[in-house]
Design an enzyme around this catalytic site. Structure first.
Site, PDB file in Angstrom:
ATOM      1  N   GLY A 206      32.557  -7.967  27.877  1.00  0.00           N
ATOM      2  CA  GLY A 206      32.395  -7.803  26.635  1.00  0.00           C
ATOM      3  C   GLY A 206      34.284  -7.311  26.440  1.00  0.00           C
ATOM      4  CB  SER A 207      35.458  -5.228  23.886  1.00  0.00           C
ATOM      5  OG  SER A 207      34.933  -3.428  23.894  1.00  0.00           O
ATOM      6  N   GLY A 211      34.185  -1.675  28.403  1.00  0.00           N
ATOM      7  CA  GLY A 211      34.201  -2.173  29.484  1.00  0.00           C
ATOM      8  C   GLY A 211      35.101  -0.900  30.264  1.00  0.00           C
ATOM      9  CD  GLU A 230      33.941 -12.670  31.500  1.00  0.00           C
ATOM     10  OE1 GLU A 230      34.577 -12.995  30.496  1.00  0.00           O
ATOM     11  OE2 GLU A 230      33.500 -13.061  32.188  1.00  0.00           O
ATOM     12  CB  CYS A 267      35.535 -15.052  28.085  1.00  0.00           C
ATOM     13  SG  CYS A 267      34.676 -16.039  28.845  1.00  0.00           S
TER      14      CYS A 267
END
Length: 495
Positions: A206-207, A211, A230, A267
């Site tokens: 995610g962001s 994160g 990630e 991503c």
């Protein structure tokens, strides 16, 4: 329960079920776990039409994309079934007792990798199959012998519940314990489980903002646990003058396609294209983008973020619009977009900093013009220090010590370095690395490929243990039949 899903259970109950499942799951023979993973893949295939329809409604992604992603998810499960059955992932090492060892008498030592315990998986929004309930993180953790608690993403709640119901049921029917796979919903439940002592590792996609917050929670526990996050990547693409002269039209069309695929909600989308000053690219970019149809963004929250970031970039002095994209909101608050491309000189990018450098999640990319003779390795290190991918396009026959050094330097700043091609499209194979230096990910692990299992394993050695008390992979009779490396007595005399 016939299917271990738990959207309504209390956090402590979910954690207790996972802990109880771990005791049995970690001792389950490899062939049983491998069969369960194959059963999960099969049930997803049996219900493909139903699942794709739900996913399409909830995410706005195209049917072809979703069917391909569901196939990838099933392949991931089968790939990890192969890993489990093979047994090499356990990295079993046996040192025979050696009274004449060169450093003094050596005891009998037997080492293997063990599952860490229950894993909490925060599902992603942009891959409702491949990085969600039954995605790569779940597959890797189950393969390692870890029960999984999935925190469902609010962007596809009905899909999450249905996939969890199907897969959890298939796992139990194949012989795995109740509690092997559970689903929870809501931010509070996710955070509470991250801090629960029964949870021994976590994975997140995610962001960067969220994160980092979760990683800090995992690190602040009285007993900190591994957290693989990630967090985002801008995936710069570097292009030489020779490459553009040889195949500029083809390169620019490929660039537009990579930025536009799935509305740029990948991503590995190339957020920046670095080209030499004086390059003519406007017409080719505009022509390639003209055929890209409007695409819905994943959910209103993603649309909000996209609209905000595009506005911020367009407000920076020195930004030139190459191809303005469209953006609209429908009556449900969903956002619909066509790709936007802008251009800036390298010095403007340096001066603007985060206003330009921060990720724009959606169909948007920045073309950066660099002076000829620029040290591109230094630019990457200064402006793009951590990425999932870095791509370099060269002309035919371009080589030499300088380019060898550049390629090596690129490896310092990305998990995957491409020499040609485009970073979107991540192969699910043993050699894949999907993870990179901060801020792309929080650790050096990978969330794609068979090496992803290592995130959920830890080493344990038994010294001078009787055969009857050893785990199966470490016994002399090797009942699981796993590969083993043996250091025989007397070998050190030949060193």
């Amino acid at each position: 329960m016939t299917a271990t899903t738990a959207p309504d259970l209390a956090v402590d109950d979910v954690a207790r079920l996972a802990a109880e499942a771990f005791t049995a799951l970690s001792e389950t023979p490899p062939e049983v776990r491998a069969g369960a993973l194959r059963a999960a893949a099969a049930t997803l295939g049996d219900h493909a039409d139903e699942l794709v329809a739900i996913a399409q409604e909830e995410t706005g992604l195209a049917e072809a994309r979703l069917r391909g992603e569901l196939t990838r998810t099933r392949v991931q499960l089968r790939l990890f079934a192969h890993v489990v059955a093979d047994g090499a992932y356990l990295d079993v090492r046996l040192d025979e007792a050696d009274p004449d060892f060169v450093l003094g008498p050596r005891p009998d030592l037997r080492r293997s990798l063990w599952p860490v315990g229950p894993v909490l998986n925060f599902a992603a929004s942009n891959f409702p199959f491949a990085f969600s309930v039954a995605g790569g993180d779940t597959a890797a953790a189950l393969a390692a012998g870890c029960p999984v608690i999935v925190k469902a993403h609010p962007g596809h709640p009905r899909l999450s519940e249905r996939v969890a119901e199907l897969v959890a049921g298939a796992l139990v029917e194949a012989g795995l314990p109740e509690g092997t796979l559970q689903l929870v919903t809501g931010q509070d439940a996710g955070v509470a489980l991250l801090e629960h002592p029964a949870v021994r590792a976590a994975a997140f996609t995610g962001s960067q903002r969220v994160g980092q917050l979760l990683a800090a929670r995992a690190a602040a526990r009285p007993d900190p646990v591994p957290f693989f996050g990630e967090l985002g990547s801008v995936n710069p693409v570097l292009v030489s003058a020779a490459a553009l002269e040889e195949r500029g039209g083809e390169l620019l069309a490929g660039y537009v396609a990579s930025v536009s695929g799935s509305a740029g909600q990948l991503c590995t989308k190339p957020g920046f294209l670095l080209v030499p000053e004086g390059t003519a690219y406007d017409d080719a970019v505009v022509a390639a983008a003209a055929d890209v149809a409007e695409h819905r963004l994943l959910n209103p929250s993603i649309a909000d973020g996209y609209e905000r970031r595009v506005s911020e970039v367009l407000g920076v002095d020195g930004v030139r619009v190459v191809r303005p994209g469209g953006f609209r909101r429908d009556t449900d608050g969903q956002g619909w977009a066509t790709p936007t491309f802008v251009s800036v000189p390298l010095d403007v990018l340096r001066t603007a900093g985060p206003a330009l450098l921060d990720e724009v999640f959606g169909p948007f990319s920045v073309i950066v013009e660099y002076p000829r003779g620029t040290d591109l390795a230094a630019v990457v290190g200064e402006l793009f220090p951590g990425n999932l991918t870095l791509t370099l396009h060269l002309g035919a026959g371009e080589t030499g010590a300088d380019l060898q050094a550049l390629v090596a330097r690129l490896g310092e700043h990305a998990g995957r370095v491409l020499l040609g091609g485009w970073p979107t499209g991540v192969a699910v194979t043993p050699a894949m690395q999907h993870g990179g230096p901060w801020p792309a990910t929080t650790t050096d692990g990978t969330s794609v490929g068979t090496a992803a299992i290592a995130r959920f394993l830890r080493g344990v050695t038994f010294q001078d243990a009787p055969q009857a008390l050893l785990p199966p992979p470490l016994r002399d009779d090797n009942p699981w039949g796993v590969p083993r490396t043996v250091s025989p007595r007397g070998a050190s005399a030949q060193w």
